[in-house]
Write a protein that holds these residues in place. Structure first.
Motif, PDB file in Angstrom:
ATOM      1  N   GLU A  45     -51.876  10.108 112.940  1.00 33.21           N
ATOM      2  CA  GLU A  45     -53.184   9.919 112.003  1.00 33.21           C
ATOM      3  C   GLU A  45     -51.881   9.000 110.495  1.00 33.21           C
ATOM      4  N   GLN A  46     -50.557   9.215 110.371  1.00 34.47           N
ATOM      5  CA  GLN A  46     -49.899   9.263 109.260  1.00 34.47           C
ATOM      6  C   GLN A  46     -49.132   7.758 109.847  1.00 34.47           C
ATOM      7  N   HIS A  47     -49.036   7.887 110.345  1.00 35.52           N
ATOM      8  CA  HIS A  47     -48.035   6.858 111.273  1.00 35.52           C
ATOM      9  C   HIS A  47     -48.881   5.299 111.759  1.00 35.52           C
ATOM     10  N   LYS A  48     -50.242   5.626 111.596  1.00 38.29           N
ATOM     11  CA  LYS A  48     -50.638   4.536 111.727  1.00 38.29           C
ATOM     12  C   LYS A  48     -50.485   3.195 110.217  1.00 38.29           C
ATOM     13  N   ALA A  49     -49.855   3.551 109.618  1.00 36.60           N
ATOM     14  CA  ALA A  49     -49.628   2.926 108.120  1.00 36.60           C
ATOM     15  C   ALA A  49     -48.099   2.699 108.380  1.00 36.60           C
ATOM     16  N   VAL A  50     -47.051   2.902 108.795  1.00 43.86           N
ATOM     17  CA  VAL A  50     -46.187   2.804 108.946  1.00 43.86           C
ATOM     18  C   VAL A  50     -45.614   1.432 110.165  1.00 43.86           C
ATOM     19  N   ARG A  51     -46.301  -0.116 110.069  1.00 45.18           N
ATOM     20  CA  ARG A  51     -45.763  -1.766 110.239  1.00 45.18           C
ATOM     21  C   ARG A  51     -45.787  -2.302 109.604  1.00 45.18           C
ATOM     22  N   GLY A  52     -44.984  -3.677 110.727  1.00 39.85           N
ATOM     23  CA  GLY A  52     -44.409  -4.673 109.616  1.00 39.85           C
ATOM     24  C   GLY A  52     -43.504  -5.037 109.593  1.00 39.85           C
ATOM     25  N   ARG A  53     -42.529  -5.530 108.713  1.00 35.03           N
ATOM     26  CA  ARG A  53     -41.649  -6.255 108.713  1.00 35.03           C
ATOM     27  C   ARG A  53     -40.233  -6.231 107.690  1.00 35.03           C
TER      28      ARG A  53
END
Length: 282
Positions: free
Chosen positions: A56-64
């Motif tokens: 759940e916490q790693h859902k926010a770890v996304r981007g460039r």
């Protein structure tokens, strides 16, 4: 040894972007270790809960990424990335066991060790086929070799952060301000020695292909240093009591398993009518 994780560019981009190394890396590593211990040594319900929380916490770890990684798009829950982190964690435990204990496992014992780790890591698997853990140690070894040959890469970030292990910030979790002031001179005196021991140990324990990516070059005298470190660890493993040697959760698990074996040792063997006895009791 877990620096193999950030040798995967997408993982490195995420870690760099999130600032995990820019903060107090010692504290961050300690907190991450506590989570890993819960995911490994907790009971089945707690392991499952920790796995759900991590996902759940790693859902926010996304981007460039930024800097050297500005062209890299990342997502922690991308199955390929998530699987690499999990397999790296399992291989870390398995491949450092002999160095720390002096106990050399044969092929069958290593397979049992891998299956134990795979069982406790199972809750971290993602639903897709690409996110499944390798079913056997041979499959895990093949997967790891393929990643080293085709996916991992050296970057300035990886080289700089590995070199920075000799300048680790002082751990401060649970310490009061006055305690930090008192301990800081001692930490500054000890950290070059501690950091060098970590760098040498990591470099000797790592997969050779990963070690080359760190930028640290092993020399003949490092063999001697590593032998001394291993001798110290193995002596500690033999002479220290469990309450000192093991982390609390691991010690609790070991005591539980000892009690289970003791209960079964003295348990009833059968509920059947003994041979030679027949008829109804009077």
């Amino acid at each position: 040894m877990a620096f193999d994780q950030v040798a995967l560019p997408e993982v490195a981009a995420a870690v760099d972007r999130s600032g995990r190394f820019a903060e107090n890396f010692s504290d961050r590593g300690f907190r991450g270790g506590l989570s890993a211990m819960l995911a490994t040594w907790g009971d089945p319900a707690d392991r499952a809960a920790e796995a759900r929380w991590l996902k759940e916490q790693h859902k926010a770890v996304r981007g460039r990424g930024r800097g050297a990684y500005r062209d890299v798009r990342y997502s922690a829950l991308k199955p390929e990335n998530w699987k690499w982190i999990a397999v790296s964690g399992m291989m870390l435990s398995l491949n450092t066991f002999e160095f720390c204990t002096g106990i050399r496992m044969n092929a069958a014992e290593r397979e049992v060790g891998y299956q134990m780790l795979r069982e406790v890591f199972m809750d971290l698997e993602l639903p897709s086929a690409a996110g499944k853990l390798p079913p056997t140690l041979a499959d895990a070894d093949s997967y790891y070799e393929e990643m080293v040959e085709t996916k991992l890469a050296s970057t300035p970030f990886l080289v700089e952060q590995f070199a920075g292990l000799t300048r680790l910030p002082m751990p401060t979790l649970g310490m009061k301000p006055l305690e930090r002031v008192v301990m800081r001179p001692l930490w500054y005196a000890l950290r070059p020695v501690v950091g060098r021991a970590i760098v040498v140990s990591c470099s000797k324990a790592m997969h050779p292909g990963v070690q080359k990516l760190t930028g640290f070059r092993l020399r003949p005298h490092h063999d001697v240093e590593f032998a001394i470190i291993c001798a110290f660890l193995q002596l500690s493993w033999k002479v220290l009591p469990d309450r000192v040697l093991l982390l609390p959760l691991a010690r609790n698990r070991l005591e539980y398993e000892k009690l289970v074996r003791a209960h079964r040792k003295y348990g009833l063997e059968s509920f059947a009518v003994p041979e030679g006895r027949s008829g109804c009791p009077v």
